[in-house]
Design a protein around this motif. Sequence first.
Motif, PDB file in Angstrom:
ATOM      1  N   ALA A  20       0.715  -1.260  -0.026  1.00  0.00           N
ATOM      2  CA  ALA A  20       0.064  -0.089   0.070  1.00  0.00           C
ATOM      3  C   ALA A  20       0.847   1.217   0.272  1.00  0.00           C
ATOM      4  O   ALA A  20       2.017   1.113   0.048  1.00  0.00           O
TER       5      ALA A  20
ATOM      6  N   ASP B  82      -1.516   4.998   4.051  1.00  0.00           N
ATOM      7  CA  ASP B  82      -2.163   4.072   4.291  1.00  0.00           C
ATOM      8  C   ASP B  82      -1.391   2.991   5.461  1.00  0.00           C
ATOM      9  O   ASP B  82      -2.365   2.334   6.382  1.00  0.00           O
TER      10      ASP B  82
ATOM     11  N   GLN C 108      -2.637   2.144   9.342  1.00  0.00           N
ATOM     12  CA  GLN C 108      -2.870   0.938   9.704  1.00  0.00           C
ATOM     13  C   GLN C 108      -1.970   0.460  10.761  1.00  0.00           C
ATOM     14  O   GLN C 108      -2.400  -0.420  11.890  1.00  0.00           O
TER      15      GLN C 108
END
Length: 301
Positions: free
Chosen positions: A130, A134, A138
């Motif tokens: 990603a 992102d 996370q």
Amino acid sequence: MRRITFDLDVLRTFVTGVDLGSFAKAADRLGRSTSAVSAQLKKLEDQLGMPVLRKEGRGMVTTSAGEALLGYARRLLELNDEAATAVRGAELAGSVRLGMQEDFGEHLLTEVLGRFARVHPRLRVEARVARNADLMAQMAGGRLDLALAWDSDAALVPPSHSAPVIARLPLRWIVAADAPAMLRDGEPLPLVMMEAPCTMRSIATAALDRAGIPWRIAFSSPGLGGVWAAVAAGLGVTVRTGLVLPPRLGALDDLALPALPMIALRLHRMEAQLNPPAQRLHDIVLEALEPLLEPAPAQAA
């Protein structure tokens, strides 16, 4: 024919010295004296009955025999290390969650997952490729154990998840090898970029603005694959590190374009003290990165 049984410690010294470009550095890394390293190299040459290194200028380079041995030595050491790890970790089970920036996903992820699966077949890896923002989101949300990412979006990463810098790499202007000149008098420079927000996009446009060079976004993509395709098609230039570039793309050596800064690479971790499966995956990622970040020089001093 006399049978030769190689000493793996000697092979490790040989490979490390060639990779670092210096057997003095190899001695320091391996915790040996330079005289001990010299003795190991002499033992290796005595076993083979031929030299593996020769003088060139102020340093040493591999002979044809040394070059042939180098590939086999790497394979023997990798198998040895895998065997040792497999025995120690035979009872490990569970899962590890790994995130990787798109620059590394295609080339590095396959090697990392393959090595990890061979050594720990009972462990499951949940991998995600990603963009930086992102990955950092996370990590902040506790959905990844490890994340290989460029040093951006730092505000999204809790201090407890931060990690030391693995490497600092120069950013480069990247263009198709057969593309015509991109910078023309009176015309904005066509840029191929990831969709905003994007650290490298911001760095590129800020550098051009400071240099007084007009620019336009000729193509914007949500993923790196689209950027590579557009650059290969000659739609414009982009900014990346120059690491693991697709075929037909290369760094643009145009003195009219402004110099770009370095960017840091980090391997973030969910916990300061990783559990054994996550720690092993962490180590495999670093080992797989090493030849990319420190390519073997032509000479070994």
